[in-house]
Structure formats: C-alpha cells, structure tokens
Design a protein around this motif. Sequence first.
Motif, PDB file in Angstrom:
ATOM      1  N   VAL A  87      19.482  43.740  17.619  1.00  0.00           N
ATOM      2  CA  VAL A  87      18.040  43.833  17.878  1.00  0.00           C
ATOM      3  C   VAL A  87      17.682  45.288  17.620  1.00  0.00           C
ATOM      4  O   VAL A  87      18.305  46.185  18.184  1.00  0.00           O
ATOM      5  N   ALA A  88      16.708  45.517  16.777  1.00  0.00           N
ATOM      6  CA  ALA A  88      16.293  46.888  16.484  1.00  0.00           C
ATOM      7  C   ALA A  88      14.776  46.953  16.396  1.00  0.00           C
ATOM      8  O   ALA A  88      14.139  46.055  15.841  1.00  0.00           O
ATOM      9  N   VAL A  89      14.219  48.016  16.952  1.00  0.00           N
ATOM     10  CA  VAL A  89      12.774  48.241  16.955  1.00  0.00           C
ATOM     11  C   VAL A  89      12.529  49.690  16.543  1.00  0.00           C
ATOM     12  O   VAL A  89      13.232  50.596  16.994  1.00  0.00           O
ATOM     13  N   THR A  90      11.527  49.904  15.711  1.00  0.00           N
ATOM     14  CA  THR A  90      11.207  51.265  15.299  1.00  0.00           C
ATOM     15  C   THR A  90      10.830  52.101  16.517  1.00  0.00           C
ATOM     16  O   THR A  90      10.296  51.582  17.506  1.00  0.00           O
ATOM     17  N   ALA A  91      11.088  53.393  16.452  1.00  0.00           N
ATOM     18  CA  ALA A  91      10.764  54.285  17.570  1.00  0.00           C
ATOM     19  C   ALA A  91       9.277  54.236  17.894  1.00  0.00           C
ATOM     20  O   ALA A  91       8.883  54.223  19.070  1.00  0.00           O
ATOM     21  N   SER A  92       8.434  54.159  16.873  1.00  0.00           N
ATOM     22  CA  SER A  92       6.986  54.182  17.110  1.00  0.00           C
ATOM     23  C   SER A  92       6.474  52.909  17.772  1.00  0.00           C
ATOM     24  O   SER A  92       5.395  52.906  18.354  1.00  0.00           O
ATOM     25  N   ALA A  93       7.237  51.824  17.713  1.00  0.00           N
ATOM     26  CA  ALA A  93       6.787  50.554  18.296  1.00  0.00           C
ATOM     27  C   ALA A  93       7.429  50.247  19.637  1.00  0.00           C
ATOM     28  O   ALA A  93       7.091  49.246  20.275  1.00  0.00           O
ATOM     29  N   ARG A  94       8.319  51.111  20.088  1.00  0.00           N
ATOM     30  CA  ARG A  94       8.977  50.857  21.375  1.00  0.00           C
ATOM     31  C   ARG A  94       7.962  50.951  22.508  1.00  0.00           C
ATOM     32  O   ARG A  94       7.026  51.734  22.459  1.00  0.00           O
ATOM     33  N   GLY A  95       8.157  50.104  23.517  1.00  0.00           N
ATOM     34  CA  GLY A  95       7.251  50.071  24.655  1.00  0.00           C
ATOM     35  C   GLY A  95       6.003  49.243  24.415  1.00  0.00           C
ATOM     36  O   GLY A  95       5.092  49.229  25.241  1.00  0.00           O
ATOM     37  N   GLN A  96       5.939  48.542  23.286  1.00  0.00           N
ATOM     38  CA  GLN A  96       4.764  47.734  22.951  1.00  0.00           C
ATOM     39  C   GLN A  96       5.049  46.236  22.993  1.00  0.00           C
ATOM     40  O   GLN A  96       4.276  45.440  22.475  1.00  0.00           O
ATOM     41  N   GLY A  97       6.175  45.853  23.578  1.00  0.00           N
ATOM     42  CA  GLY A  97       6.487  44.438  23.732  1.00  0.00           C
ATOM     43  C   GLY A  97       7.216  43.811  22.562  1.00  0.00           C
ATOM     44  O   GLY A  97       7.380  42.588  22.519  1.00  0.00           O
ATOM     45  N   VAL A  98       7.676  44.623  21.625  1.00  0.00           N
ATOM     46  CA  VAL A  98       8.342  44.088  20.440  1.00  0.00           C
ATOM     47  C   VAL A  98       9.675  43.432  20.809  1.00  0.00           C
ATOM     48  O   VAL A  98       9.958  42.303  20.392  1.00  0.00           O
ATOM     49  N   GLY A  99      10.494  44.115  21.594  1.00  0.00           N
ATOM     50  CA  GLY A  99      11.774  43.545  22.009  1.00  0.00           C
ATOM     51  C   GLY A  99      11.587  42.248  22.772  1.00  0.00           C
ATOM     52  O   GLY A  99      12.298  41.266  22.545  1.00  0.00           O
ATOM     53  N   SER A 100      10.611  42.225  23.666  1.00  0.00           N
ATOM     54  CA  SER A 100      10.323  41.003  24.432  1.00  0.00           C
ATOM     55  C   SER A 100       9.890  39.865  23.512  1.00  0.00           C
ATOM     56  O   SER A 100      10.327  38.722  23.678  1.00  0.00           O
ATOM     57  N   ALA A 101       9.032  40.174  22.554  1.00  0.00           N
ATOM     58  CA  ALA A 101       8.575  39.139  21.631  1.00  0.00           C
ATOM     59  C   ALA A 101       9.741  38.580  20.816  1.00  0.00           C
ATOM     60  O   ALA A 101       9.829  37.366  20.588  1.00  0.00           O
ATOM     61  N   LEU A 102      10.644  39.460  20.384  1.00  0.00           N
ATOM     62  CA  LEU A 102      11.806  39.001  19.628  1.00  0.00           C
ATOM     63  C   LEU A 102      12.725  38.137  20.493  1.00  0.00           C
ATOM     64  O   LEU A 102      13.219  37.102  20.037  1.00  0.00           O
ATOM     65  N   LEU A 103      12.953  38.539  21.729  1.00  0.00           N
ATOM     66  CA  LEU A 103      13.809  37.740  22.616  1.00  0.00           C
ATOM     67  C   LEU A 103      13.165  36.397  22.949  1.00  0.00           C
ATOM     68  O   LEU A 103      13.859  35.366  23.007  1.00  0.00           O
ATOM     69  N   ASP A 104      11.850  36.380  23.156  1.00  0.00           N
ATOM     70  CA  ASP A 104      11.155  35.117  23.391  1.00  0.00           C
ATOM     71  C   ASP A 104      11.282  34.202  22.172  1.00  0.00           C
ATOM     72  O   ASP A 104      11.497  32.992  22.303  1.00  0.00           O
ATOM     73  N   ALA A 105      11.152  34.775  20.989  1.00  0.00           N
ATOM     74  CA  ALA A 105      11.275  33.989  19.757  1.00  0.00           C
ATOM     75  C   ALA A 105      12.700  33.466  19.589  1.00  0.00           C
ATOM     76  O   ALA A 105      12.899  32.337  19.129  1.00  0.00           O
ATOM     77  N   ALA A 106      13.691  34.267  19.963  1.00  0.00           N
ATOM     78  CA  ALA A 106      15.085  33.813  19.886  1.00  0.00           C
ATOM     79  C   ALA A 106      15.327  32.654  20.841  1.00  0.00           C
ATOM     80  O   ALA A 106      16.023  31.690  20.503  1.00  0.00           O
ATOM     81  N   THR A 107      14.737  32.726  22.032  1.00  0.00           N
ATOM     82  CA  THR A 107      14.858  31.622  22.990  1.00  0.00           C
ATOM     83  C   THR A 107      14.224  30.358  22.417  1.00  0.00           C
ATOM     84  O   THR A 107      14.826  29.275  22.465  1.00  0.00           O
ATOM     85  N   ALA A 108      13.031  30.487  21.860  1.00  0.00           N
ATOM     86  CA  ALA A 108      12.354  29.332  21.265  1.00  0.00           C
ATOM     87  C   ALA A 108      13.162  28.767  20.098  1.00  0.00           C
ATOM     88  O   ALA A 108      13.308  27.545  19.962  1.00  0.00           O
ATOM     89  N   GLU A 109      13.690  29.646  19.260  1.00  0.00           N
ATOM     90  CA  GLU A 109      14.495  29.200  18.124  1.00  0.00           C
ATOM     91  C   GLU A 109      15.785  28.531  18.603  1.00  0.00           C
ATOM     92  O   GLU A 109      16.203  27.509  18.049  1.00  0.00           O
ATOM     93  N   GLY A 110      16.409  29.080  19.636  1.00  0.00           N
ATOM     94  CA  GLY A 110      17.605  28.464  20.197  1.00  0.00           C
ATOM     95  C   GLY A 110      17.314  27.057  20.697  1.00  0.00           C
ATOM     96  O   GLY A 110      18.074  26.116  20.435  1.00  0.00           O
ATOM     97  N   LYS A 111      16.228  26.901  21.407  1.00  0.00           N
ATOM     98  CA  LYS A 111      15.843  25.571  21.900  1.00  0.00           C
ATOM     99  C   LYS A 111      15.540  24.635  20.739  1.00  0.00           C
ATOM    100  O   LYS A 111      15.932  23.472  20.757  1.00  0.00           O
ATOM    101  N   ARG A 112      14.857  25.146  19.716  1.00  0.00           N
ATOM    102  CA  ARG A 112      14.542  24.328  18.548  1.00  0.00           C
ATOM    103  C   ARG A 112      15.813  23.819  17.878  1.00  0.00           C
ATOM    104  O   ARG A 112      15.887  22.685  17.417  1.00  0.00           O
ATOM    105  N   ARG A 113      16.853  24.652  17.867  1.00  0.00           N
ATOM    106  CA  ARG A 113      18.135  24.277  17.247  1.00  0.00           C
ATOM    107  C   ARG A 113      19.020  23.454  18.185  1.00  0.00           C
ATOM    108  O   ARG A 113      20.101  23.049  17.806  1.00  0.00           O
TER     109      ARG A 113
END
Length: 164
Positions: A87-113
């Motif tokens: 999981v990697a996020v640009t320094a300028s985007a940290r603290g803006q919910g990017v990591g959370s959005a990616l983890l939520d998407a991974a959970t959704a994708e895991g459930k989909r699979r």
Amino acid sequence: MTENRVTVRRAVESDDAVLLAIDSFAWDASSGFPSFGAADHDTFFTEARGPDAHLVAEIDGNVVGYLRLENKYPFEEGAGVLAINGVAVTASARGQGVGSALLDAATAEGKRRGARKLTLNVHSTNLGARRLYERHGYVIEGTHPQEFLIEGNYIDKLSLAKFL
C-alpha cells in the motif's frame, strides 16, 4: 472538514509510470527495504503483477496511491485468503483518507471474490500504517522478531489479518 474526494478504481496499463513514481518515493526504512528500491526498475507492472493485481486511488483525477491485492497461496487449500502486498500513498495525499479508501476497496473486492480473510505484513516501526490497519479491523496474528536488519537496526515483522 473537507469532502472526501478520494475514488478507487482498478489499475490500467497506462498507470504504469505514475505508480512507478509513487513506488519510488513512498517507501523509507520504517516501511520498506532501502536495498530494494523502485528506482532500480523501469516499469511498475510485471508479468506476475499486472494491473489486475492493483487498486488505484485518485483525488480529483490524479493518481495518489495504490494497493496490491493478490491470492496469498497458489494452491486450492489456500483459496479464500488474499494478501495485501503493498500500500503506497504519495506524501502530498497522506492524511486525506486515501489509505482508508484503498483498504475499504480491498475489503469490498475480497468479499466480491468470496475471500474469507485478508492478510498483510508491516514493519513494527511503521506506526502510522499499523494504526490505519487496526482502525480497519486488522489484528496481529504473528510477530517475527528481528526479521530484518535495516540501517543497522533489527526490525520486527508483524503479520496482520482481517476476517471478512
């Protein structure tokens, strides 16, 4: 508080250059391996890890992060366990919910699979990532003491998991 402008989509081949740039700058000794840098590569995607293995986060149409999601095991007995292998996020985007959005998407994708479990590894020194994972329901399954020697310091590897 600003409105959440983070969107997540599947990676496409044309994301290669921007993801390579993110990979080149996102990792430091607390989160990655200084001896293995993306600067040593001229492409982000490989034959084994193409766009299909990646979710990409964008803010206002600009790619600001990625998550690599793969089957953990190549054999049928391990079916249903997916590994987050980066999981990697640009320094300028940290603290803006990017990591959370990616983890939520991974959970959704895991459930989909039809996965039953998501796993990942994290350096014990990467406190920000550890807090993020814990907020998303990941728990420590194992500690691997002194797994790595990075810049003269022994670093424990933590194995975390989330049941879906």
